[in-house]
Scaffold this active site. Structure first.
Site, mmCIF file in Angstrom:
data_model
loop_
_atom_site.group_PDB
_atom_site.id
_atom_site.type_symbol
_atom_site.label_atom_id
_atom_site.label_comp_id
_atom_site.label_asym_id
_atom_site.label_seq_id
_atom_site.Cartn_x
_atom_site.Cartn_y
_atom_site.Cartn_z
ATOM 1 N N CYS A 119 96.403 20.125 22.129
ATOM 2 C CA CYS A 119 95.423 19.798 21.160
ATOM 3 C C CYS A 119 96.030 19.897 19.749
ATOM 4 C CB CYS A 119 94.089 20.344 21.190
ATOM 5 S SG CYS A 119 93.399 20.272 22.495
ATOM 6 N N HIS B 61 90.730 20.655 14.198
ATOM 7 C CA HIS B 61 90.439 20.103 15.538
ATOM 8 C C HIS B 61 88.915 20.145 15.988
ATOM 9 C CE1 HIS B 61 91.054 19.315 19.515
ATOM 10 N NE2 HIS B 61 91.043 20.311 20.098
ATOM 11 N N ASN C 57 85.999 16.499 22.266
ATOM 12 C CA ASN C 57 87.165 17.002 22.060
ATOM 13 C C ASN C 57 88.247 15.713 22.586
ATOM 14 O OD1 ASN C 57 89.640 18.103 22.158
ATOM 15 N ND2 ASN C 57 88.782 20.079 23.078
HETATM 16 N N1 COA Z 1 75.005 23.524 31.046
HETATM 17 C C1 COA Z 1 74.487 24.526 31.064
HETATM 18 N N2 COA Z 1 74.570 25.519 31.279
HETATM 19 C C2 COA Z 1 76.204 25.757 31.226
HETATM 20 C C3 COA Z 1 77.175 24.853 30.979
HETATM 21 C C4 COA Z 1 76.545 23.752 30.720
HETATM 22 N N3 COA Z 1 77.234 22.691 30.336
HETATM 23 N N4 COA Z 1 78.435 25.440 31.053
HETATM 24 C C5 COA Z 1 78.115 26.726 31.093
HETATM 25 N N5 COA Z 1 76.856 26.997 31.197
HETATM 26 C C6 COA Z 1 76.333 28.360 31.480
HETATM 27 C C7 COA Z 1 76.984 29.252 32.215
HETATM 28 O O1 COA Z 1 77.314 29.048 33.553
HETATM 29 C C8 COA Z 1 76.850 30.642 32.024
HETATM 30 O O2 COA Z 1 75.659 31.025 32.741
HETATM 31 P P1 COA Z 1 75.471 32.355 33.327
HETATM 32 O O3 COA Z 1 75.192 33.315 31.943
HETATM 33 O O4 COA Z 1 74.201 32.223 34.066
HETATM 34 O O5 COA Z 1 76.704 32.743 34.164
HETATM 35 C C9 COA Z 1 76.234 30.273 30.599
HETATM 36 O O6 COA Z 1 76.067 28.972 30.256
HETATM 37 C C10 COA Z 1 77.026 31.019 29.284
HETATM 38 O O7 COA Z 1 78.313 30.346 29.755
HETATM 39 P P2 COA Z 1 79.521 30.787 28.751
HETATM 40 O O8 COA Z 1 80.815 30.148 29.112
HETATM 41 O O9 COA Z 1 79.550 32.344 28.372
HETATM 42 O O10 COA Z 1 79.123 30.096 27.333
HETATM 43 P P3 COA Z 1 79.713 29.686 26.127
HETATM 44 O O11 COA Z 1 78.595 30.030 25.094
HETATM 45 O O12 COA Z 1 80.847 30.352 25.871
HETATM 46 O O13 COA Z 1 80.123 28.016 25.918
HETATM 47 C C11 COA Z 1 82.044 26.574 25.798
HETATM 48 C C12 COA Z 1 81.151 27.651 26.799
HETATM 49 C C13 COA Z 1 83.110 26.061 26.729
HETATM 50 C C14 COA Z 1 81.145 25.604 25.193
HETATM 51 C C15 COA Z 1 82.696 27.467 24.865
HETATM 52 O O14 COA Z 1 83.089 28.618 25.319
HETATM 53 C C16 COA Z 1 83.833 26.709 24.085
HETATM 54 O O15 COA Z 1 83.248 25.881 23.374
HETATM 55 N N6 COA Z 1 84.916 27.292 23.931
HETATM 56 C C17 COA Z 1 86.069 26.840 23.368
HETATM 57 C C18 COA Z 1 86.169 25.498 23.870
HETATM 58 C C19 COA Z 1 87.328 25.009 23.376
HETATM 59 O O16 COA Z 1 87.578 24.777 22.288
HETATM 60 N N7 COA Z 1 88.337 24.073 24.060
HETATM 61 C C20 COA Z 1 89.243 23.172 23.688
HETATM 62 C C21 COA Z 1 90.399 23.912 23.543
HETATM 63 S S1 COA Z 1 91.578 22.837 22.699
#
Ligand code: COA
Length: 324
Positions: free
Chosen positions: A112, A251, A281
């Site tokens: 990215c 980004h 993204n």
């Molecule tokens: N819908 C509903 N629930 C979801 C879900 C979705 N699409 N995706 C994950 N969950 C759930 C998980 O299973 C977890 O449930 P649990 O607590 O029962 O285990 C809960 O939501 C929390 O998950 P978590 O992964 O801790 O959520 P988060 O707040 O970290 O959000 C992302 C997840 C991926 C959105 C976040 O971590 C993020 O944006 N990370 C960076 C991503 C990024 O920048 N990527 C690009 C790199 S270039």
């Protein structure tokens, strides 16, 4: 001489994937996606639409807007992690289709961060006097690598392409930059090709899919920290304060990452461009499309100081301070 932006262009595929569509595909909700990620919809390439097709459209708009002729381009750098062919590269396909008859061509892969890396590479060729006009492109079709049964990642990605034409200028242009990498964090984001680590196989339940995988919370922490630190560093090293920056184009991964970085930098939200709610993204294309949209909407103008900052798989990051 520094690299100055004289034309931009972008392309987003017609097909739109909304949160309501995703609710029918995986166990998720519009409410969860909006609150945790800030994305409402993303554009998805047709099955027969590839990174080079989108790159050509964005690049031809950028060349037209620059006022140059295709034959004036000396080098095309294309950033992508979803090229339809390993070789010929997307940049060579663009070079042929747009008849950039005097241009060298190569692809850049720093996930990215790629469009920002391409801008930094272009600056080196322009600064050294090797090339005068460089076309840079960010294009990605991450939908083709997305596992649409994995709710933690399939909500994040969209497809698109953006491009910019740079020319050697005595006034303005790139006035500061930094790029970096931390290979020890590579395990946090992966798309396997031929080889799989034990961890990859385990987390994929033994299945060898060529799909995207990410440890979201690790990437989240890295992204907020590096975007704020890197932007501040380049601005201060160039002799300015962050208050003197007119626009930050980060980004577009997650609204909360952008907000977190803006808060750390102590800058108002109006000075940080976001389009992730409409695009998702788009990997290499995110900063490229955001830049082109800012230009098209008149949000940045001649003389403005703009920071472009990216982060991504590798792990990699890069930031550029540019005077428009
Ligand atoms: N819908 C509903 N629930 C979801 C879900 C979705 N699409 N995706 C994950 N969950 C759930 C998980 O299973 C977890 O449930 P649990 O607590 O029962 O285990 C809960 O939501 C929390 O998950 P978590 O992964 O801790 O959520 P988060 O707040 O970290 O959000 C992302 C997840 C991926 C959105 C976040 O971590 C993020 O944006 N990370 C960076 C991503 C990024 O920048 N990527 C690009 C790199 S270039």
């Amino acid at each position: 001489m520094n690299a100055k932006i004289i034309g931009t262009g972008f392309y987003l595929p017609e097909r739109i994937l909304t949160n309501a569509d995703l609710e029918k595909m995986v166990d998720t909700s519009d409410e969860w996606i909006t609150r945790r990620v800030g994305i409402k919809e993303r554009h998805i390439a047709r099955d027969d639409e590839y990174a080079s097709d989108m790159a050509c459209i964005a690049a031809s708009k950028a060349i037209k807007n620059s006022g140059l002729l295709p034959s004036d381009i000396d080098l095309v750098l294309c950033s992508t992690i979803s090229a339809e062919m390993i070789t010929p590269t997307v940049s060579c396909i663009v070079q042929k289709k747009l008849e950039l008859v005097n241009s060298a061509a190569m692809d850049v892969n720093s996930a990215c961060t790629g469009f920002v890396s391409s801008l930094i590479v272009a600056q080196q060729f322009i600064k050294s006097g090797t090339y005068k006009n460089v076309l840079i492109i960010g294009t990605d079709t991450l939908s083709k690598y997305t596992d649409y049964t994995d709710r933690s990642s399939c909500i994040l990605f969209g497809d698109g392409a953006g491009a910019a034409v740079l020319t050697a200028s005595e006034k303005g242009g790139v006035i500061g930059f930094e790029m970096g990498s931390d290979g020890s964090g590579g395990k946090h984001i992966s798309i396997p090709n031929f080889k799989y680590t034990e961890e990859d196989i385990e987390r994929r339940g033994g299945e060898k899919k060529r799909t995207f995988w990410m440890d979201g919370s690790e990437v989240f922490k890295f992204a907020v920290r590096i975007m704020a630190e890197s932007s501040k560093r380049i601005v201060e090293n160039a002799g300015f304060s962050i208050d003197e920056v007119d626009m930050i184009i980060p980004h577009q991964a997650n609204v909360r990452i952008v907000d977190g970085a803006a808060k750390r930098l102590g800058i108002p939200k109006e000075k940080v461009f976001t389009n992730v709610e409409r695009t998702g993204n788009m990997s290499s294309a995110s900063v490229a499309v955001a830049l082109a949209e800012c230009v098209e909407k008149g949000l940045i103008k001649e003389g403005d100081k703009v920071v472009l900052v990216g982060f991504g798989g590798g792990l990699t990051w890069g930031s550029v301070l540019i005077e428009m």
